[in-house]
Design an enzyme around this catalytic site. Structure first.
Site, PDB file in Angstrom:
ATOM      1  N   GLU A 157     -10.561   5.245   7.327  1.00  0.00           N
ATOM      2  CA  GLU A 157      -9.817   5.572   8.094  1.00  0.00           C
ATOM      3  C   GLU A 157     -10.048   6.838   9.312  1.00  0.00           C
ATOM      4  O   GLU A 157      -9.654   7.258   8.807  1.00  0.00           O
ATOM      5  CB  GLU A 157      -8.574   5.491   6.875  1.00  0.00           C
ATOM      6  CG  GLU A 157      -7.127   6.364   6.923  1.00  0.00           C
ATOM      7  CD  GLU A 157      -6.508   7.179   6.116  1.00  0.00           C
ATOM      8  OE1 GLU A 157      -5.395   7.402   5.888  1.00  0.00           O
ATOM      9  OE2 GLU A 157      -7.415   6.724   4.618  1.00  0.00           O
ATOM     10  N   HIS A 160       0.483  -1.365   0.047  1.00  0.00           N
ATOM     11  CA  HIS A 160       0.090   0.349   0.070  1.00  0.00           C
ATOM     12  C   HIS A 160       1.216   1.667   0.263  1.00  0.00           C
ATOM     13  O   HIS A 160       1.525   1.513   0.724  1.00  0.00           O
ATOM     14  CB  HIS A 160      -0.639  -0.123   1.431  1.00  0.00           C
ATOM     15  CG  HIS A 160      -1.711   1.146   1.300  1.00  0.00           C
ATOM     16  ND1 HIS A 160      -2.986   1.173   1.671  1.00  0.00           N
ATOM     17  CD2 HIS A 160      -1.986   2.319   1.650  1.00  0.00           C
ATOM     18  CE1 HIS A 160      -3.338   1.835   1.806  1.00  0.00           C
ATOM     19  NE2 HIS A 160      -2.799   2.951   1.467  1.00  0.00           N
TER      20      HIS A 160
END
Length: 422
Positions: free
Chosen positions: A228, A72
């Protein structure tokens, strides 16, 4: 420099060794790794009867890992921080700063910064890197998208570069539009994945379902930014697991961040992880960026740290990786595209033990990004190896910056002189 025929006295992690590998004082014995034509030909425990040969290297207990995966990253944003002024704290402040910086973007600018990041990753020993590309408009391919496709071709044979369309969730609210977006991603090639930004500020279970259904229709794997945030009401992860079960999703879904698990009631968070364990989901934790963005207020020491429930995920057999995420941009001013740094950060914030023998697989298991995870083995694999020349198994990943990187058995980075026959 000629490629070695044998790497002798190598210290491999326990997770990479056969179950019947012998131990001495509770520690796996050192390994003899035979190489041929750029691949690992055989692997066995060292023996007192081993005869040294001129092309053998004696690693003398040096720690060895297979090539690294950085699952990522954001190559399109990398190295933009130096041209920015003040950045407001937190995730949304970083997003605003990044949007303002887009006036400086051109294909050449993105290519230069992304290529620099790939070179750094190459030098660290990374063989598989996944990058997310911001995608804001439904009818316009982002400037950075074809640049990443070009870089994937340029780096083919050296590093696998995958690109994910980081599309804001509202663009999937219309099912027909969701399918058009998925088809655009599919047309990019087999290294492209459909992605989305799933957050309480744009939450829509219908849009998430359309995203996953469109991916299924186009036979695409998916990679999402999920929850997130430190909002205990965030429902992205649990809803993703439920929808995947309902539609019988056949691909692999990666859920990055999932910070909200850390602030949800214990029973609720563990119930969500139980559902994830029965879904084709891999979790990717991004400890550095989460530490810098979560609970961020100017002039105040953060109380909550944002890392997801990595131990609880692993206990349930959920594939879990650590990755670099942002590097030297408004989301994270630090970083060097070295996933080992991510594990070092996670070790402190999540209080991890047995880092080399156990948790190091969270940097190496690229199969956890695939539809059918495999039993890890070196034998028969390309001899892409990372040798940590100054670290030991007790303190690793401390002193891990010094390393020798082998690609197809040949040195591409670092000083291998101490290993050569004298």
């Amino acid at each position: 420099m000629r490629a070695p025929a044998v790497l002798g006295n190598a210290r491999l992690p326990r997770w990479l060794l056969p179950a019947d590998w012998p131990e001495r004082d509770g520690v796996p014995v050192l390994a003899r790794i035979a190489l041929e034509a750029g691949r690992v030909q055989s692997l066995r425990p060292v023996s007192d009867q081993d005869e040294p040969h001129p092309e053998d290297w004696d690693l003398a207990g040096t720690l060895v890992l297979p090539g690294l995966v950085d699952a990522h990253t954001h190559l399109d944003k990398a190295f933009t921080l130096p041209r920015m002024k003040q950045v407001q704290p937190g995730l949304l402040g970083a997003i605003d700063a990044m949007l303002a910086d887009r006036v400086h973007w051109s294909p050449a600018d993105v290519h230069e910064r992304a290529a620099r990041g790939l070179q750094w990753a190459w030098e660290c020993g990374t063989t598989h890197l996944r990058t997310h590309v911001d995608w804001w408009e439904p009818d316009a391919v982002p400037l950075a998208w074809p640049v990443m496709a070009e870089l994937a071709q340029e780096w083919a044979g050296r590093m696998r570069l995958e690109q994910v369309s980081l599309i804001k969730l509202p663009l999937f609210e219309d099912a027909a539009q969701a399918l058009r977006l998925a088809r655009q991603v599919k047309a990019t090639g087999p290294h492209a994945l459909l992605g989305g930004f799933v957050h309480s500020t744009n939450w829509s279970a219908n849009a998430l379902r359309n995203l996953l259904v469109a991916a299924q229709a186009c036979d695409l794997d998916v990679d999402l930014h999920v929850d997130e945030e430190l909002n205990p009401a965030a429902a992205g992860l649990q809803t993703t697991a439920r929808i995947l079960r309902e539609i019988g999703f056949e691909g692999r879904v990666v859920c990055g961040h999932v910070c909200a698990l850390s602030v949800q009631p214990e029973a609720e968070a563990l119930t969500t992880l139980d559902a994830v364990a029965h879904a084709p989901i891999t979790i990717v934790s991004l400890p550095a960026t989460n530490l810098l963005l979560q609970d961020a207020v100017t002039g105040r020491t953060p109380r909550m740290r944002g890392i997801t429930l990595v131990k609880e995920a692993r206990e349930r057999g959920i594939p879990l990786l650590f990755a670099s995420d942002n590097v030297q941009d408004p989301f994270c001013r630090l970083g060097s595209f070295d996933p080992v740094e991510a594990l070092g950060t996670a070790a402190l914030v999540a209080q991890l033990d047995d880092l080399f023998d156990d948790w190091s697989q969270a940097l190496c298991r690229s199969d956890w990004l695939q539809r059918a995870p495999a039993t890890p083995t070196l034998v028969g694999a390309t001899a892409d190896l990372v040798l940590f020349t100054q670290a030991d198994r007790h303190g690793w990943p401390s002193r891990s910056a010094a390393r020798v990187v082998l690609r197809e058995g040949r040195v591409t980075h670092g000083d291998a002189a101490p290993f050569l026959p004298r």
